[in-house]
Design a protein around this motif. Structure first.
Motif, PDB file in Angstrom:
ATOM      1  N   VAL A 413       0.780  -1.164  -0.247  1.00  0.00           N
ATOM      2  CA  VAL A 413       0.083  -0.015  -0.024  1.00  0.00           C
ATOM      3  C   VAL A 413       0.900   1.226   0.080  1.00  0.00           C
ATOM      4  O   VAL A 413       0.422   2.529   0.309  1.00  0.00           O
ATOM      5  N   GLY A 414       2.154   0.904  -0.288  1.00  0.00           N
ATOM      6  CA  GLY A 414       3.150   2.324  -0.276  1.00  0.00           C
ATOM      7  C   GLY A 414       3.434   2.886   0.957  1.00  0.00           C
ATOM      8  O   GLY A 414       3.908   4.096   0.984  1.00  0.00           O
ATOM      9  N   ALA A 415       3.106   2.254   2.152  1.00  0.00           N
ATOM     10  CA  ALA A 415       3.274   2.960   3.442  1.00  0.00           C
ATOM     11  C   ALA A 415       4.876   3.075   3.733  1.00  0.00           C
ATOM     12  O   ALA A 415       5.230   3.748   4.933  1.00  0.00           O
ATOM     13  N   VAL A 416       5.700   1.789   3.563  1.00  0.00           N
ATOM     14  CA  VAL A 416       7.102   1.920   3.751  1.00  0.00           C
ATOM     15  C   VAL A 416       7.779   1.496   2.579  1.00  0.00           C
ATOM     16  O   VAL A 416       7.179   1.117   1.477  1.00  0.00           O
ATOM     17  N   ASP A 417       9.233   2.066   2.623  1.00  0.00           N
ATOM     18  CA  ASP A 417       9.888   1.869   1.624  1.00  0.00           C
ATOM     19  C   ASP A 417      10.485   0.651   1.437  1.00  0.00           C
ATOM     20  O   ASP A 417      10.312  -0.319   2.307  1.00  0.00           O
ATOM     21  N   SER A 418      11.657   0.512   0.781  1.00  0.00           N
ATOM     22  CA  SER A 418      12.363  -1.169   0.590  1.00  0.00           C
ATOM     23  C   SER A 418      13.056  -1.514   1.727  1.00  0.00           C
ATOM     24  O   SER A 418      13.206  -2.693   1.848  1.00  0.00           O
ATOM     25  N   VAL A 419      13.381  -0.687   2.659  1.00  0.00           N
ATOM     26  CA  VAL A 419      14.172  -1.000   3.933  1.00  0.00           C
ATOM     27  C   VAL A 419      13.177  -0.756   5.099  1.00  0.00           C
ATOM     28  O   VAL A 419      13.731  -1.142   6.277  1.00  0.00           O
ATOM     29  N   GLY A 420      11.798  -0.517   4.695  1.00  0.00           N
ATOM     30  CA  GLY A 420      11.029  -0.607   6.004  1.00  0.00           C
ATOM     31  C   GLY A 420      10.915   0.778   6.616  1.00  0.00           C
ATOM     32  O   GLY A 420      10.132   0.845   7.638  1.00  0.00           O
ATOM     33  N   ARG A 421      11.051   1.565   6.186  1.00  0.00           N
ATOM     34  CA  ARG A 421      10.969   3.174   6.692  1.00  0.00           C
ATOM     35  C   ARG A 421       9.740   3.732   6.311  1.00  0.00           C
ATOM     36  O   ARG A 421       9.199   3.454   4.969  1.00  0.00           O
ATOM     37  N   ALA A 422       8.956   4.409   6.914  1.00  0.00           N
ATOM     38  CA  ALA A 422       7.778   4.874   6.645  1.00  0.00           C
ATOM     39  C   ALA A 422       7.866   6.005   5.781  1.00  0.00           C
ATOM     40  O   ALA A 422       8.821   6.933   5.659  1.00  0.00           O
ATOM     41  N   THR A 423       6.991   5.875   4.552  1.00  0.00           N
ATOM     42  CA  THR A 423       6.847   6.993   3.623  1.00  0.00           C
ATOM     43  C   THR A 423       6.052   8.057   4.184  1.00  0.00           C
ATOM     44  O   THR A 423       5.295   7.998   5.149  1.00  0.00           O
TER      45      THR A 423
END
Length: 846
Positions: A413-423
């Motif tokens: 759903v685009g809530a986190v980036d590839s390393v798991g950080r919140a967008t």
């Protein structure tokens, strides 16, 4: 006017000096106070300095439930002789009653969690009390972890109190950095325990199902308690459905007289909840879920009837389903429930199970972090700056598998980036006060009021009488007339307000852009489908035979008479798995079309070439699919040779190398090699199925590289291919006929074929007369052949691996039996010296 008489009567008062001292010295404390001692209603005003004891502070009290938060605030305000909102106020989702001069604010843990994400320092707050921490709700555990982080890094002066009647005090003390444990002695009044198990066994609960026999028994125990004890009765049941059933049974009997039956649960109207918390004019039976376990005093209650059941969240990761399930209540929950009977006077608890069973119950409820869907938790942790949650102060670490699944949803759903950080999108989702899935639908489907209506429906359990059609449930909620509809409308207003912050909606990907563009042209039924599909894209399902196949791979069935039946596509919003069923059951869903399915589950779309072995041959096709659901299939005439080769190898593994053309000579060669491998070992090759599969490149190329289908395999000469495995490099291959000859010469001059079918014992089947004069059994590779001596008709007459012994001991019996039957053949008395022959006596005389 402060009601000092009521305050002085609360037993927790005796623990207040130790509590304030612990906070002054350590800044943290664990307060253990039995039910009814006043920890919820006396401790916060004292810590806030509202009773003239200590400096003025601002105190925030976190409660696990809205009903408890409102009730606690009202009770404290009453003790202070004020209205709610003056010195004491409360904030729950969608409702805030807090004046400018309030010093105590009671909030739900969810509200506090949102506040921490917006203001990590909690500016202006001096003390936080985490009440009923024994319940181990996920929001409460997360809030505690964040508060510990705040104390350690930003505000060491912030004071924390973990309070409960029945909790893991040592564990919480460790979590709060070695906090002192302060205990308030003695419950308000004694509570007698009455064990009241059913007279006959009942079936254990499963999912949301509870044996009706148990509910009938609970109703009978309520009637018994009314007859045996004075005062109101508080009966604990797992959910609203069970409450309604027991209420119906109590009403049907007609023997309660002038007794009022009230139903209290999360969906009950606020007016009913308020009525329960006020003194009744007549005797009452209050049927309640676990919302009444803690932080509430129900006036007049002297008896508790405990069904022993509770509802807890569970996730079935294998099927992608999460829902509440019915479990046995823990002993800690039992103690909390029993304590409700002793709040105002001595009372009794009727437990609907045996004393022996009680010892087998879990000590505490299962922590939600161990069993629940962790998507919202993972997003909160990512927004806090701890994507893997490893640095958070948690009593129990989150399970790795559940966290991985949660991060997968957040990434989708685009809530986190590839390393798991919140967008930035993830931060917005975390501040909606919704599960990230529902937040995704609210943002991506646009700020339409109809979208907010459907999201509000999905944010709380929909009454079963609304049916399993989400669009139909939407129309039922709009008609109003029940408590759920009123709460739904309030949530719709809240969502419309917060969704305005995201207009125009941010574009996440092509799929969401299309969804936002389409929503303005859709009717109510289509909006319901769109929201359900965006919320649960992996539960988009296609009709496949008599059931629906979700893109996740899980099958689901509709109930008989469902208005969704026959739809080509549906989006499953709520599902469970009935007892004894392998498929899920749709509890709430919406009709969609394939176009919407492609939009919602777009991240699961793929077009790929599939080449595999199926139904005994190579299947090559080009497939469009949404996860496990096939959208379109076309033949693939130019399949990749490497994929075809892999499919053929899979076919050989699954169906055996008998797919090749095995002539008689090829089979014999394989048997001879198996014999030599067993007898001599290296360098003779292992020709078992497993070994041949492992070395397929060495013996089946290039024929395999040219094959495209099963028929091509059947044309490959296995014998020729097998010859490539012979030990040519060492020169041993030249000795094959010497060590394991196909045929062997016998005394008569005939060359007889050797049978190597059993590699441990080769067999020579030969007519008895042809072996006359041979004193020792023939051998191959040093192994004596097992000689099957045949009659003149070719039937076995004797079997031996030691000819000398046979001529001496066994021959006489065979001669006596067969001589008369075959008089034309020689039967000498001494076969060891006789002339071997393959002819009759007549031929010999000529």
């Amino acid at each position: 006017m402060i009601r000092y008489d009521a305050l002085d009567a609360l037993p927790v008062r005796g623990a207040l000096p130790a509590l304030t001292a612990a906070l002054d010295e350590h800044g943290t404390a664990v307060l253990v106070a039995p039910p009814g001692t006043g920890k919820t209603t006396l401790v916060p005003p004292v810590l806030a300095g509202l009773l003239g004891e200590g400096p003025a502070r601002r105190v925030v009290v976190a409660e696990p439930r809205r009903i408890a938060a409102r009730a606690a605030a009202r009770r404290m305000a009453w003790l202070l002789g004020e209205k709610v909102g003056q010195s004491v106020g409360y904030t729950v989702r969608g409702e805030r009653v807090v004046g400018r001069h309030a010093r105590v604010e009671v909030v739900t843990t969810g509200v506090l969690l949102q506040r921490l994400q917006r203001d990590q320092e909690l500016a202006g707050v001096d003390v936080v009390v985490l009440d009923e921490c024994h319940e181990r709700h996920l929001d409460a555990d997360t809030t505690a972890a964040f508060l510990c982080d705040v104390r350690e890094t930003l505000r060491p002066e912030l004071r924390l109190v973990a309070a409960s009647a029945t909790t893991d005090a040592e564990g919480w003390a460790r979590l709060l950095g070695g906090a002192p444990v302060v205990e308030a002695r003695g419950a308000a009044h004694g509570v007698d325990v009455v064990w009241a198990p059913p007279g006959r066994p009942v079936r254990p609960a499963h999912g949301m199902w509870v044996d009706p026999a148990l509910l009938a028994h609970v109703a009978s125990v309520v009637r018994r308690a009314l007859a045996e004890r004075p005062g109101d009765v508080l009966c604990f049941l797992p959910g609203a459905g069970e409450i309604a059933r027991v209420a119906g049974q109590l009403g049907d009997t007609g023997d309660l007289g002038d007794v009022e039956v009230l139903q209290v649960h999360g969906r009950a109207p606020a007016a009913v909840q308020d009525a329960v918390l006020a003194p009744g004019r007549r005797r009452r039976v209050v049927l309640a879920t676990s919302v009444a376990e803690s932080s509430l005093t129900v006036p007049g209650v002297r008896v508790v009837v405990d069904s022993g059941l509770a509802r807890e969240p569970r996730v079935d990761h294998a099927r992608g389903l999460s829902a509440l399930t019915t479990v046995r209540a823990s002993r800690a929950a039992g103690a909390q429930r029993a304590g409700r009977a002793g709040r105002e006077a001595p009372g009794a608890v009727y437990r609907c199970w045996s004393e022996a069973e009680d010892t087998t119950l879990p000590l505490f409820p299962a922590p939600e972090i161990k069993v629940a869907d962790l998507t919202a938790f993972a997003l909160q942790a990512a927004c806090w700056g701890a994507p893997d949650a490893s640095g958070l102060a948690l009593l129990d670490p989150p399970p790795g598998g559940a966290m991985a699944a949660a991060r997968g949803v957040l990434a989708a759903v685009g809530a986190v980036d590839s390393v798991g950080r919140a967008t930035s999108r993830g931060v917005r989702l975390s501040r909606l006060g919704l599960h990230p899935r529902l937040g995704r639908a609210l943002i991506d489907a646009g700020s339409s009021g109809r979208v907010a209506e459907v999201v509000a429906l999905l944010s709380e359990e929909v009454p079963r009488e609304y049916g399993d059609d989400l669009a139909g449930a939407l129309r039922a909620a709009r008609r109003g007339g029940d408590a759920y509809a009123r709460r739904w409308l309030a949530e719709v207003r809240r969502l419309r307000a917060v969704s305005a912050e995201f207009s125009p909606p941010p574009v996440h990907d092509r799929g969401t852009e299309v969804a936002a563009e389409r929503v303005s042209r859709l009717g109510d039924d289509q909006v319901a489908g769109l929201v359900a599909a965006l919320t649960f894209p992996e539960r988009v399902a296609k009709l496949d035979g008599g059931s629906y196949l979700m893109v996740s791979g899980t099958r689901a069935e509709l109930s008989d008479g469902s208005p969704l039946r026959g739809a080509g596509w549906i989006a499953v919003a709520v599902a469970d798995r009935p007892l004894g069923k392998g498929h899920a059951r749709v509890r709430l869903g919406a009709v969609i079309d394939e176009g919407l399915a492609r939009v919602a589950a777009g991240s699961l779309y793929e077009e790929l070439d599939e080449v595999h072995w199926a139904d005994g041959d190579v299947v090559a096709r080009r497939v469009e699919r949404l996860g496990a659901v096939e959208l379109a299939v076309r033949p693939l005439p130019d399949a990749d040779p490497g994929l075809v080769r892999d499919a053929l190898l899979d076919g050989l593994r699954r169906d055996g190398i008998g797919l090749l053309r095995w002539s008689a000579e090829a089979r014999v060669l394989r048997q001879r090699l198996a014999f030599l491998r067993l007898r001599l070992g290296e360098p003779w090759p292992d020709v078992s199925d497993e070994a041949l599969h492992a070395r397929v490149e060495e013996w089946l190329e290039p024929e395999l590289g040219r094959a495209r289908r099963r028929a091509d395999l059947a044309r490959i000469d296995a014998g020729t291919a097998l010859g490539r495995l012979l030990p040519w490099a060492s020169g041993d291959a030249a000795r094959l006929d010497e060590l394991a000859p196909e045929r062997i010469a016998v005394p008569s001059g005939s060359r007889i074929r050797i049978d190597y079918a059993d590699p441990g014992q080769p067999v020579l089947a030969v007519k008895l007369q042809e072996m006359f004069g041979l004193h020792e059994s023939p051998t191959v590779a040093g192994v004596p052949l097992l000689v099957h001596l045949l009659s003149p008709a070719g039937r076995p007459a004797a079997v031996t691996a030691d000819l000398a012994s046979f001529w001496k001991d066994g021959y006489k019996g065979v001669r006596a039996e067969l001589r008369g039957r075959y008089p034309k053949h020689p039967w000498p008395e001494d076969p060891a010296t006789a002339e071997p022959t393959r002819h009759t006596n007549a031929r010999l005389r000529r």
